[in-house]
Design a protein around this motif. Structure first.
Motif, PDB file in Angstrom:
ATOM      1  N   GLU A  92     -76.588 -81.510 -68.702  1.00 36.57           N
ATOM      2  CA  GLU A  92     -75.362 -81.500 -69.486  1.00 36.57           C
ATOM      3  C   GLU A  92     -75.279 -80.133 -70.777  1.00 36.57           C
ATOM      4  O   GLU A  92     -74.710 -79.142 -70.423  1.00 36.57           O
ATOM      5  N   GLU A  95     -74.500 -77.163 -68.547  1.00 41.69           N
ATOM      6  CA  GLU A  95     -73.270 -76.503 -68.214  1.00 41.69           C
ATOM      7  C   GLU A  95     -72.841 -76.446 -69.928  1.00 41.69           C
ATOM      8  O   GLU A  95     -72.105 -75.613 -70.132  1.00 41.69           O
ATOM      9  N   GLN A  96     -73.033 -77.059 -71.096  1.00 45.32           N
ATOM     10  CA  GLN A  96     -72.565 -77.130 -72.033  1.00 45.32           C
ATOM     11  C   GLN A  96     -73.078 -75.704 -72.785  1.00 45.32           C
ATOM     12  O   GLN A  96     -71.799 -73.990 -73.308  1.00 45.32           O
ATOM     13  N   ARG A  99     -70.652 -73.129 -70.802  1.00 44.94           N
ATOM     14  CA  ARG A  99     -69.677 -72.998 -70.994  1.00 44.94           C
ATOM     15  C   ARG A  99     -69.232 -72.037 -72.487  1.00 44.94           C
ATOM     16  O   ARG A  99     -68.273 -71.178 -72.383  1.00 44.94           O
ATOM     17  N   CYS A 105     -73.127 -71.316 -64.262  1.00 46.80           N
ATOM     18  CA  CYS A 105     -74.506 -71.306 -63.897  1.00 46.80           C
ATOM     19  C   CYS A 105     -74.003 -72.444 -61.900  1.00 46.80           C
ATOM     20  O   CYS A 105     -73.133 -73.236 -63.048  1.00 46.80           O
ATOM     21  N   TYR A 106     -74.393 -72.240 -61.268  1.00 43.03           N
ATOM     22  CA  TYR A 106     -73.999 -71.986 -59.945  1.00 43.03           C
ATOM     23  C   TYR A 106     -75.451 -72.940 -59.001  1.00 43.03           C
ATOM     24  O   TYR A 106     -75.926 -72.203 -59.081  1.00 43.03           O
ATOM     25  N   ALA A 289     -68.416 -73.232 -66.061  1.00 48.04           N
ATOM     26  CA  ALA A 289     -69.423 -73.902 -65.382  1.00 48.04           C
ATOM     27  C   ALA A 289     -68.779 -75.221 -64.984  1.00 48.04           C
ATOM     28  O   ALA A 289     -68.658 -75.917 -66.001  1.00 48.04           O
ATOM     29  N   ASP A 290     -69.804 -76.231 -64.005  1.00 50.50           N
ATOM     30  CA  ASP A 290     -69.234 -77.247 -63.158  1.00 50.50           C
ATOM     31  C   ASP A 290     -70.855 -77.507 -62.995  1.00 50.50           C
ATOM     32  O   ASP A 290     -70.849 -77.489 -61.908  1.00 50.50           O
ATOM     33  N   LEU A 291     -71.548 -78.378 -63.589  1.00 48.30           N
ATOM     34  CA  LEU A 291     -72.530 -79.522 -63.170  1.00 48.30           C
ATOM     35  C   LEU A 291     -72.173 -80.328 -62.455  1.00 48.30           C
ATOM     36  O   LEU A 291     -73.490 -81.452 -63.274  1.00 48.30           O
ATOM     37  N   SER A 292     -70.989 -81.280 -62.184  1.00 46.31           N
ATOM     38  CA  SER A 292     -71.002 -82.090 -62.730  1.00 46.31           C
ATOM     39  C   SER A 292     -71.875 -83.374 -61.299  1.00 46.31           C
ATOM     40  O   SER A 292     -72.019 -84.289 -61.653  1.00 46.31           O
TER      41      SER A 292
END
Length: 314
Positions: A92, A95-96, A99, A105-106, A289-292
């Motif tokens: 988390e 990701e923060q 952003r 971040c992939y 960025a989406d690390l869900s």
């Protein structure tokens, strides 16, 4: 004029060599503490003004710390799967941070770019198969001895995070949200200290899932079968092990031999080049960025991994 996009490769092993190859003219330097081909021994030694992105191909344990350094210094990151962290909040925070810094971040799951995986996704989205009943996947390679001879690879849950992360990511790529109600159906240590053959499943998803992974398939192979109301769909092999075949079968009622469509490909593995182009596009287009997906996988694999280790000891 297209903005500069210079990349470094961190970790010049098998994956790192591939990433360097497909980065092409974007590649400017490699970092590796042991490989003499690398220009730098530590990422901190690389001048920050000399690159915009990093392709990170290192073991799981140091990933969070390294990614924190890169993102903090406004560098885009592609990191090899899985993005492991001891605690979910570490992902988390990454990701923060990404952003806040406006960078990508992939996490790399190159099989999403496999032609027949894309074909399967489109077929499922079309609804032509009707209600989806079951999906079973098998992913096997014959690297048990190589893994056993590597102290950092033959530990923990073994084949589960390695190949299981691909299978779980693929299932989510095709079917969407899947929840966390998965269980270990079997886990064995036949040749290795860590599990080298694992089967997991879920009875509460649609379709029901059964995912088998092994290091004991002496000829590398992948298969998938999706059984549904109006027919079925099947994949045999991957481009890197080609030829690879996709088969769609249309059900005949009340029973009988189904109508069948088959597409066979015999080509070099396109996934690495396609994924790099995708990552490059995300960076240049300012994607958020989406690390869900990584959060879901990290939590799920942590629980399953512990269960797999305990099951293998019985």
């Amino acid at each position: 004029m297209e903005p500069s996009f210079r990349v470094i490769v961190v970790g010049l092993g098998i994956q790192g060599h591939k990433r360097r190859q497909f980065a092409g003219q974007d590649f400017v330097a490699a970092v590796d503490p042991l490989n003499k081909e690398a220009q730098y021994r530590s990422v901190e030694d690389v001048p920050l003004a000399g690159y915009e992105a990093a392709l990170v191909c290192i073991p799981d344990e140091p990933k969070v710390e390294l990614l924190t350094y890169l993102l903090s210094n406004i560098k885009h990151v592609l990191v090899e799967k899985p993005l492991w962290a001891a605690e979910d909040r570490q992902i988390e925070r990454l990701e923060q941070l990404a952003r806040a810094k406006g960078v990508v971040c992939y996490t790399a799951y190159n099989h999403r770019f496999e032609p027949h995986f894309v074909r399967m996704r489109r077929l499922i989205e079309s609804g032509d198969l009707g209600r989806l009943y079951r999906c079973r996947m098998f992913y096997g390679n014959g690297t048990a001895r190589l893994v056993r001879d590597s102290l950092w690879r033959d530990q923990g849950a073994g084949v589960l995070p390695d190949l299981g992360s691909h299978l779980l990511d693929t299932a989510r790529f095709w079917f969407g949200e899947l929840g966390e109600e998965f269980s270990i159906l079997s886990s064995d240590c036949f040749e290795n200290r860590s599990p080298d053959h694992v089967v997991i499943g879920s009875r509460h998803t649609e379709p029901r899932l059964e995912l088998e992974m092994t290091l004991l398939s002496w000829r590398n192979h992948f298969t998938c079968d999706v059984f549904a109301e109006n027919g079925s769909a099947h994949i045999s092999s991957l481009c890197k092990w080609g030829p690879t075949t996709f088969t769609k079968r249309i059900r005949v009622l009340p029973s009988g031999r189904p109508a069948e469509e088959t597409v066979t490909l015999a080509e070099d593995d396109p996934t690495w080049q396609l994924e790099y182009a995708h990552f490059r596009s995300l960076c240049q287009n300012g994607a958020t960025a989406d690390l869900s997906n990584d959060l879901w996988l990290n939590g799920l694999l942590r629980g399953l991994g512990q269960a797999a280790i305990e099951e293998a000891k019985r």
